[in-house]
Design a protein around this motif. Structure first.
Motif, PDB file in Angstrom:
ATOM      1  N   UNK A 103      -9.491  -6.465 -38.082  1.00 59.08           N
ATOM      2  CA  UNK A 103      -9.844  -5.857 -36.934  1.00 59.08           C
ATOM      3  C   UNK A 103      -9.565  -6.638 -35.875  1.00 59.08           C
ATOM      4  N   UNK A 104      -9.141  -5.966 -34.564  1.00 64.16           N
ATOM      5  CA  UNK A 104      -9.009  -6.364 -33.326  1.00 64.16           C
ATOM      6  C   UNK A 104      -9.904  -5.770 -32.184  1.00 64.16           C
ATOM      7  N   UNK A 105     -10.419  -6.611 -31.170  1.00 63.34           N
ATOM      8  CA  UNK A 105     -11.152  -5.820 -30.227  1.00 63.34           C
ATOM      9  C   UNK A 105     -10.856  -6.659 -29.047  1.00 63.34           C
ATOM     10  N   UNK A 106     -11.217  -5.728 -27.774  1.00 64.26           N
ATOM     11  CA  UNK A 106     -10.978  -6.324 -26.469  1.00 64.26           C
ATOM     12  C   UNK A 106     -12.198  -5.688 -25.756  1.00 64.26           C
ATOM     13  N   UNK A 107     -12.592  -6.439 -24.544  1.00 66.78           N
ATOM     14  CA  UNK A 107     -13.591  -6.176 -23.763  1.00 66.78           C
ATOM     15  C   UNK A 107     -12.971  -6.082 -22.464  1.00 66.78           C
ATOM     16  N   UNK A 108     -13.302  -5.263 -21.606  1.00 68.06           N
ATOM     17  CA  UNK A 108     -12.746  -5.103 -20.219  1.00 68.06           C
ATOM     18  C   UNK A 108     -13.980  -4.971 -19.360  1.00 68.06           C
ATOM     19  N   UNK A 130       7.800 -10.663 -42.005  1.00 68.81           N
ATOM     20  CA  UNK A 130       7.168  -9.673 -42.680  1.00 68.81           C
ATOM     21  C   UNK A 130       5.509 -10.163 -42.793  1.00 68.81           C
ATOM     22  N   UNK A 131       4.705  -9.086 -42.445  1.00 72.86           N
ATOM     23  CA  UNK A 131       3.250  -9.259 -42.673  1.00 72.86           C
ATOM     24  C   UNK A 131       2.596  -9.060 -43.885  1.00 72.86           C
ATOM     25  N   UNK A 132       1.453  -9.749 -44.021  1.00 77.66           N
ATOM     26  CA  UNK A 132       0.843  -9.659 -45.258  1.00 77.66           C
ATOM     27  C   UNK A 132      -0.560  -8.530 -45.041  1.00 77.66           C
ATOM     28  N   UNK A 133      -1.187  -8.366 -46.138  1.00 79.49           N
ATOM     29  CA  UNK A 133      -2.154  -7.079 -45.953  1.00 79.49           C
ATOM     30  C   UNK A 133      -3.284  -7.586 -44.929  1.00 79.49           C
ATOM     31  N   UNK A 134      -3.584  -8.845 -44.849  1.00 82.73           N
ATOM     32  CA  UNK A 134      -4.605  -9.256 -44.319  1.00 82.73           C
ATOM     33  C   UNK A 134      -4.247  -9.317 -42.643  1.00 82.73           C
ATOM     34  N   UNK A 135      -3.045  -9.372 -42.227  1.00 82.00           N
ATOM     35  CA  UNK A 135      -2.787  -9.186 -41.014  1.00 82.00           C
ATOM     36  C   UNK A 135      -2.852  -7.649 -40.515  1.00 82.00           C
ATOM     37  N   UNK A 136      -2.478  -6.748 -41.321  1.00 79.56           N
ATOM     38  CA  UNK A 136      -2.414  -5.363 -41.349  1.00 79.56           C
ATOM     39  C   UNK A 136      -3.728  -4.794 -40.956  1.00 79.56           C
ATOM     40  N   UNK A 137      -4.736  -5.332 -42.002  1.00 82.12           N
ATOM     41  CA  UNK A 137      -5.841  -4.723 -41.701  1.00 82.12           C
ATOM     42  C   UNK A 137      -7.035  -5.646 -41.032  1.00 82.12           C
ATOM     43  N   UNK A 170     -12.222  -9.609 -20.470  1.00 83.84           N
ATOM     44  CA  UNK A 170     -13.443 -10.451 -20.384  1.00 83.84           C
ATOM     45  C   UNK A 170     -13.619 -11.041 -21.841  1.00 83.84           C
ATOM     46  N   UNK A 171     -12.883 -10.313 -22.934  1.00 91.13           N
ATOM     47  CA  UNK A 171     -13.192 -10.939 -24.317  1.00 91.13           C
ATOM     48  C   UNK A 171     -12.222 -10.280 -25.088  1.00 91.13           C
ATOM     49  N   UNK A 172     -11.524 -10.987 -26.220  1.00 90.50           N
ATOM     50  CA  UNK A 172     -10.633 -10.366 -27.161  1.00 90.50           C
ATOM     51  C   UNK A 172     -10.390 -11.331 -28.473  1.00 90.50           C
ATOM     52  N   UNK A 173     -10.215 -10.623 -29.407  1.00 92.80           N
ATOM     53  CA  UNK A 173     -10.355 -11.555 -30.628  1.00 92.80           C
ATOM     54  C   UNK A 173      -9.916 -10.467 -31.869  1.00 92.80           C
ATOM     55  N   UNK A 174      -9.835 -11.095 -32.977  1.00 93.77           N
ATOM     56  CA  UNK A 174      -9.414 -10.466 -34.191  1.00 93.77           C
ATOM     57  C   UNK A 174     -10.377 -11.016 -35.381  1.00 93.77           C
ATOM     58  N   UNK A 175     -10.562 -10.252 -36.296  1.00 91.62           N
ATOM     59  CA  UNK A 175     -11.476 -10.466 -37.328  1.00 91.62           C
ATOM     60  C   UNK A 175     -12.924 -10.786 -36.991  1.00 91.62           C
ATOM     61  N   UNK A 203     -13.592 -10.302 -33.426  1.00 89.86           N
ATOM     62  CA  UNK A 203     -13.593  -8.631 -33.054  1.00 89.86           C
ATOM     63  C   UNK A 203     -15.030  -8.041 -33.390  1.00 89.86           C
ATOM     64  N   UNK A 204     -15.468  -8.466 -34.653  1.00 87.83           N
ATOM     65  CA  UNK A 204     -16.916  -7.866 -35.199  1.00 87.83           C
ATOM     66  C   UNK A 204     -17.893  -8.362 -34.203  1.00 87.83           C
ATOM     67  N   UNK A 205     -17.866  -9.634 -33.540  1.00 91.39           N
ATOM     68  CA  UNK A 205     -18.961 -10.298 -32.571  1.00 91.39           C
ATOM     69  C   UNK A 205     -18.736  -9.456 -31.241  1.00 91.39           C
ATOM     70  N   UNK A 206     -17.569  -8.959 -30.957  1.00 92.30           N
ATOM     71  CA  UNK A 206     -17.460  -8.149 -29.685  1.00 92.30           C
ATOM     72  C   UNK A 206     -18.053  -6.747 -29.725  1.00 92.30           C
ATOM     73  N   UNK A 207     -17.706  -6.248 -30.784  1.00 90.10           N
ATOM     74  CA  UNK A 207     -18.138  -4.701 -31.024  1.00 90.10           C
ATOM     75  C   UNK A 207     -19.681  -4.851 -31.166  1.00 90.10           C
ATOM     76  N   UNK A 208     -20.170  -6.145 -32.177  1.00 91.48           N
ATOM     77  CA  UNK A 208     -21.789  -6.274 -32.048  1.00 91.48           C
ATOM     78  C   UNK A 208     -22.380  -6.389 -30.785  1.00 91.48           C
ATOM     79  N   UNK A 209     -21.791  -7.109 -29.828  1.00 83.15           N
ATOM     80  CA  UNK A 209     -22.556  -7.234 -28.630  1.00 83.15           C
ATOM     81  C   UNK A 209     -22.357  -6.017 -27.992  1.00 83.15           C
ATOM     82  N   UNK A 210     -21.491  -5.380 -27.976  1.00 81.29           N
ATOM     83  CA  UNK A 210     -21.136  -3.732 -27.179  1.00 81.29           C
ATOM     84  C   UNK A 210     -22.217  -3.117 -27.620  1.00 81.29           C
ATOM     85  N   UNK A 211     -22.463  -2.859 -28.945  1.00 80.05           N
ATOM     86  CA  UNK A 211     -23.161  -1.864 -29.529  1.00 80.05           C
ATOM     87  C   UNK A 211     -24.801  -2.500 -29.019  1.00 80.05           C
ATOM     88  N   UNK A 212     -25.183  -3.829 -29.128  1.00 77.27           N
ATOM     89  CA  UNK A 212     -26.158  -4.304 -28.631  1.00 77.27           C
ATOM     90  C   UNK A 212     -26.763  -3.990 -27.290  1.00 77.27           C
TER      91      UNK A 212
END
Length: 93
Positions: free
Chosen positions: A10-15, A1-8, A28-33, A36-45
């Motif tokens: 955020x996950x990200x991956x970079x290719x 069984x998964x709790x709400x934190x696992x369901x919500x 080239x990168x992957x992570x969650x929480x 993931x926020x840092x991967x997305x931030x770097x992509x936007x930057x």
């Protein structure tokens, strides 16, 4: 069984893909929480297009960093790269 934190969580991956040196894209990168926020931030930057595909991110999260994607993911990843190509064309790159 998964709790709400696992369901919500955020996950990200970079290719990356260089047809001159790689036969297929690699992870080239992957992570969650926070990661993931840092991967997305770097992509936007760096003006790297971002596409949301939770199923693909889940599949990519099973790979190791710098691992070439398996053949089973070629179609899904090709769709991502087609999206990026379209966005780049619209941006005049």
């Amino acid at each position: 069984m998964r709790n709400d934190n696992e369901i919500t969580r955020k996950r990200a991956a970079a290719l990356s893909y260089d047809p001159n040196t790689n036969q297929a894209p690699k992870l080239t990168a992957q992570g969650q929480g926070y990661v993931a926020d840092k991967i997305i931030q770097k992509a936007k930057e760096n003006n790297i297009p971002i596409q949301s595909d939770p199923t693909l991110v889940q599949l990519l999260s099973e790979l190791n960093i710098n691992e070439t994607i398996p053949e089973e993911l070629y179609q899904l990843v090709a769709e991502v790269f087609a999206y990026i190509y379209k966005v780049d064309q619209q941006a005049g790159k």
